[in-house]
Every structure is written in C-alpha cells, then in structure tokens.
Design a protein around this motif. Structure first.
Motif, PDB file in Angstrom:
ATOM      1  N   PHE A 159       0.832  -1.209   0.000  1.00  0.00           N
ATOM      2  CA  PHE A 159       0.000   0.000   0.000  1.00  0.00           C
ATOM      3  C   PHE A 159       0.866   1.258   0.000  1.00  0.00           C
ATOM      4  O   PHE A 159       0.643   2.175  -0.787  1.00  0.00           O
ATOM      5  CB  PHE A 159      -0.938  -0.014   1.211  1.00  0.00           C
ATOM      6  CG  PHE A 159      -1.666   1.278   1.417  1.00  0.00           C
ATOM      7  CD1 PHE A 159      -2.731   1.623   0.609  1.00  0.00           C
ATOM      8  CD2 PHE A 159      -1.275   2.151   2.414  1.00  0.00           C
ATOM      9  CE1 PHE A 159      -3.404   2.818   0.796  1.00  0.00           C
ATOM     10  CE2 PHE A 159      -1.933   3.350   2.612  1.00  0.00           C
ATOM     11  CZ  PHE A 159      -3.005   3.685   1.796  1.00  0.00           C
ATOM     12  N   PHE A 160       1.849   1.309   0.899  1.00  0.00           N
ATOM     13  CA  PHE A 160       2.697   2.498   0.988  1.00  0.00           C
ATOM     14  C   PHE A 160       3.550   2.679  -0.262  1.00  0.00           C
ATOM     15  O   PHE A 160       3.819   3.799  -0.671  1.00  0.00           O
ATOM     16  CB  PHE A 160       3.567   2.454   2.246  1.00  0.00           C
ATOM     17  CG  PHE A 160       2.778   2.735   3.493  1.00  0.00           C
ATOM     18  CD1 PHE A 160       2.023   3.881   3.622  1.00  0.00           C
ATOM     19  CD2 PHE A 160       2.769   1.829   4.531  1.00  0.00           C
ATOM     20  CE1 PHE A 160       1.281   4.141   4.755  1.00  0.00           C
ATOM     21  CE2 PHE A 160       2.028   2.078   5.674  1.00  0.00           C
ATOM     22  CZ  PHE A 160       1.286   3.236   5.793  1.00  0.00           C
ATOM     23  N   LYS A 161       3.961   1.577  -0.869  1.00  0.00           N
ATOM     24  CA  LYS A 161       4.716   1.677  -2.115  1.00  0.00           C
ATOM     25  C   LYS A 161       3.859   2.329  -3.189  1.00  0.00           C
ATOM     26  O   LYS A 161       4.321   3.207  -3.927  1.00  0.00           O
ATOM     27  CB  LYS A 161       5.185   0.294  -2.579  1.00  0.00           C
ATOM     28  CG  LYS A 161       5.964   0.342  -3.866  1.00  0.00           C
ATOM     29  CD  LYS A 161       6.393  -1.044  -4.305  1.00  0.00           C
ATOM     30  CE  LYS A 161       7.121  -0.947  -5.635  1.00  0.00           C
ATOM     31  NZ  LYS A 161       7.524  -2.245  -6.136  1.00  0.00           N
ATOM     32  N   GLY A 162       2.606   1.923  -3.294  1.00  0.00           N
ATOM     33  CA  GLY A 162       1.703   2.517  -4.283  1.00  0.00           C
ATOM     34  C   GLY A 162       1.441   3.981  -4.017  1.00  0.00           C
ATOM     35  O   GLY A 162       1.409   4.806  -4.949  1.00  0.00           O
ATOM     36  N   VAL A 163       1.252   4.340  -2.751  1.00  0.00           N
ATOM     37  CA  VAL A 163       1.027   5.750  -2.405  1.00  0.00           C
ATOM     38  C   VAL A 163       2.251   6.579  -2.761  1.00  0.00           C
ATOM     39  O   VAL A 163       2.142   7.664  -3.341  1.00  0.00           O
ATOM     40  CB  VAL A 163       0.674   5.901  -0.907  1.00  0.00           C
ATOM     41  CG1 VAL A 163       0.708   7.348  -0.475  1.00  0.00           C
ATOM     42  CG2 VAL A 163      -0.689   5.295  -0.623  1.00  0.00           C
ATOM     43  N   LEU A 164       3.433   6.070  -2.430  1.00  0.00           N
ATOM     44  CA  LEU A 164       4.657   6.801  -2.766  1.00  0.00           C
ATOM     45  C   LEU A 164       4.802   6.966  -4.276  1.00  0.00           C
ATOM     46  O   LEU A 164       5.044   8.070  -4.778  1.00  0.00           O
ATOM     47  CB  LEU A 164       5.884   6.055  -2.230  1.00  0.00           C
ATOM     48  CG  LEU A 164       6.252   6.268  -0.785  1.00  0.00           C
ATOM     49  CD1 LEU A 164       7.348   5.305  -0.391  1.00  0.00           C
ATOM     50  CD2 LEU A 164       6.696   7.692  -0.565  1.00  0.00           C
ATOM     51  N   LYS A 165       4.669   5.862  -4.994  1.00  0.00           N
ATOM     52  CA  LYS A 165       4.923   5.863  -6.432  1.00  0.00           C
ATOM     53  C   LYS A 165       3.895   6.685  -7.205  1.00  0.00           C
ATOM     54  O   LYS A 165       4.258   7.394  -8.144  1.00  0.00           O
ATOM     55  CB  LYS A 165       4.944   4.430  -6.959  1.00  0.00           C
ATOM     56  CG  LYS A 165       5.303   4.325  -8.432  1.00  0.00           C
ATOM     57  CD  LYS A 165       5.454   2.892  -8.878  1.00  0.00           C
ATOM     58  CE  LYS A 165       4.109   2.279  -9.086  1.00  0.00           C
ATOM     59  NZ  LYS A 165       4.149   0.962  -9.707  1.00  0.00           N
ATOM     60  N   ASN A 166       2.647   6.605  -6.815  1.00  0.00           N
ATOM     61  CA  ASN A 166       1.596   7.222  -7.618  1.00  0.00           C
ATOM     62  C   ASN A 166       1.091   8.558  -7.100  1.00  0.00           C
ATOM     63  O   ASN A 166       0.463   9.299  -7.852  1.00  0.00           O
ATOM     64  CB  ASN A 166       0.412   6.253  -7.741  1.00  0.00           C
ATOM     65  CG  ASN A 166       0.815   4.970  -8.425  1.00  0.00           C
ATOM     66  OD1 ASN A 166       1.603   4.975  -9.353  1.00  0.00           O
ATOM     67  ND2 ASN A 166       0.285   3.853  -7.933  1.00  0.00           N
ATOM     68  N   GLN A 167       1.355   8.878  -5.841  1.00  0.00           N
ATOM     69  CA  GLN A 167       0.789  10.109  -5.287  1.00  0.00           C
ATOM     70  C   GLN A 167       1.847  11.101  -4.810  1.00  0.00           C
ATOM     71  O   GLN A 167       1.741  12.276  -5.118  1.00  0.00           O
ATOM     72  CB  GLN A 167      -0.143   9.759  -4.139  1.00  0.00           C
ATOM     73  CG  GLN A 167      -1.200   8.765  -4.566  1.00  0.00           C
ATOM     74  CD  GLN A 167      -2.580   9.155  -4.135  1.00  0.00           C
ATOM     75  OE1 GLN A 167      -2.750   9.981  -3.269  1.00  0.00           O
ATOM     76  NE2 GLN A 167      -3.571   8.562  -4.753  1.00  0.00           N
ATOM     77  N   GLY A 170      10.525   5.403 -13.710  1.00  0.00           N
ATOM     78  CA  GLY A 170      11.598   4.500 -13.277  1.00  0.00           C
ATOM     79  C   GLY A 170      12.180   4.908 -11.938  1.00  0.00           C
ATOM     80  O   GLY A 170      12.402   4.065 -11.057  1.00  0.00           O
ATOM     81  N   ASN A 171      12.436   6.189 -11.776  1.00  0.00           N
ATOM     82  CA  ASN A 171      12.973   6.676 -10.498  1.00  0.00           C
ATOM     83  C   ASN A 171      11.944   6.543  -9.379  1.00  0.00           C
ATOM     84  O   ASN A 171      12.289   6.194  -8.252  1.00  0.00           O
ATOM     85  CB  ASN A 171      13.423   8.132 -10.630  1.00  0.00           C
ATOM     86  CG  ASN A 171      14.724   8.260 -11.374  1.00  0.00           C
ATOM     87  OD1 ASN A 171      15.570   7.376 -11.314  1.00  0.00           O
ATOM     88  ND2 ASN A 171      14.886   9.352 -12.107  1.00  0.00           N
ATOM     89  N   ARG A 172      10.687   6.824  -9.693  1.00  0.00           N
ATOM     90  CA  ARG A 172       9.638   6.678  -8.674  1.00  0.00           C
ATOM     91  C   ARG A 172       9.528   5.225  -8.219  1.00  0.00           C
ATOM     92  O   ARG A 172       9.386   4.940  -7.033  1.00  0.00           O
ATOM     93  CB  ARG A 172       8.285   7.147  -9.223  1.00  0.00           C
ATOM     94  CG  ARG A 172       8.217   8.628  -9.465  1.00  0.00           C
ATOM     95  CD  ARG A 172       6.806   9.119  -9.684  1.00  0.00           C
ATOM     96  NE  ARG A 172       5.959   8.291 -10.480  1.00  0.00           N
ATOM     97  CZ  ARG A 172       5.468   8.621 -11.678  1.00  0.00           C
ATOM     98  NH1 ARG A 172       5.765   9.777 -12.226  1.00  0.00           N
ATOM     99  NH2 ARG A 172       4.660   7.790 -12.316  1.00  0.00           N
ATOM    100  N   GLU A 173       9.606   4.306  -9.181  1.00  0.00           N
ATOM    101  CA  GLU A 173       9.530   2.874  -8.856  1.00  0.00           C
ATOM    102  C   GLU A 173      10.709   2.467  -7.963  1.00  0.00           C
ATOM    103  O   GLU A 173      10.532   1.765  -6.962  1.00  0.00           O
ATOM    104  CB  GLU A 173       9.523   2.047 -10.141  1.00  0.00           C
ATOM    105  CG  GLU A 173       9.441   0.558  -9.938  1.00  0.00           C
ATOM    106  CD  GLU A 173       8.078   0.095  -9.471  1.00  0.00           C
ATOM    107  OE1 GLU A 173       8.028  -0.875  -8.688  1.00  0.00           O
ATOM    108  OE2 GLU A 173       7.076   0.693  -9.877  1.00  0.00           O
ATOM    109  N   ILE A 208      12.160   2.374  -0.245  1.00  0.00           N
ATOM    110  CA  ILE A 208      11.523   2.859   0.979  1.00  0.00           C
ATOM    111  C   ILE A 208      10.543   1.837   1.534  1.00  0.00           C
ATOM    112  O   ILE A 208      10.520   1.586   2.744  1.00  0.00           O
ATOM    113  CB  ILE A 208      10.849   4.220   0.730  1.00  0.00           C
ATOM    114  CG1 ILE A 208      11.927   5.281   0.494  1.00  0.00           C
ATOM    115  CG2 ILE A 208       9.974   4.618   1.908  1.00  0.00           C
ATOM    116  CD1 ILE A 208      11.399   6.634   0.099  1.00  0.00           C
ATOM    117  N   SER A 209       9.728   1.221   0.676  1.00  0.00           N
ATOM    118  CA  SER A 209       8.778   0.231   1.187  1.00  0.00           C
ATOM    119  C   SER A 209       9.507  -1.011   1.691  1.00  0.00           C
ATOM    120  O   SER A 209       9.057  -1.660   2.631  1.00  0.00           O
ATOM    121  CB  SER A 209       7.754  -0.143   0.130  1.00  0.00           C
ATOM    122  OG  SER A 209       8.354  -0.839  -0.939  1.00  0.00           O
TER     123      SER A 209
END
Length: 94
Positions: A49-57, A67-70, A76-77
């Motif tokens: 969940f936190f990985k998705g929030v970080l990457k997409n929001q 690529g960098n966001r991923e 971090i996750s």
C-alpha cells in the motif's frame, strides 16, 4: 449444546497454546506461528500500500520519471517492510 461448544473451544485453545518446541528463550506454539503468519501478511499488505502511495501520489509531485519513482518507492517500502518484520517478531512473543 452451548456447553459442548465451550468445551470444544477450550480444547482448541489448549492445543493451540501447547508448546511445540523452544527456540532460545521463546516457546513456539501453534498460536505463536499463527500470529507470526498473520503479522507477516499484514506487513506485506501495508508495504505494498505504501509503495503505491509513494509511487503514484507523493513522488510524481517531485517531477520524477516512472523509473525513479519505482526505484525510490521500492527501497523505501522495503525498508519499512523490514522494520515491520522486525517488529512482527519482537511483538509476537507477547
């Protein structure tokens, strides 16, 4: 009938709490194993969940490409999951 259910439940609890073996100072039982598995599942769900929030929001606001966001969200996750995993084993002994 209700007394049979109570008796069955108490038998189940006594079986679940019966020690299987010792690992250091920790006594391992079916209840302990069940708690560990549930906590591991919870940590995995929260990390995803936190990985998705970080990457997409959060990270898109910094103007980073996908690529960098991923990569950043994975690191971090993963660190958060490791911390959660450590807490999982530390708290499962009650």
């Amino acid at each position: 009938m209700p007394s049979q259910v109570i008796e069955l439940w108490s038998s189940f609890i006594s079986i679940a709490d019966a020690p299987l073996f010792r690992l250091g100072r920790e006594t391992i039982s079916l209840r302990w194993l069940f708690q560990v598995v549930l906590l591991l599942i919870l940590v995995a769900i929260l990390a995803r969940f936190f990985k998705g929030v970080l990457k997409n929001q959060l990270l898109p606001r910094l103007g980073l490409d996908l690529g960098n966001r991923e990569a950043i969200s994975t690191v971090i996750s993963g660190a958060g999951g490791g911390t959660g995993l450590h807490h999982c084993f530390a708290s499962s002994g009650n």
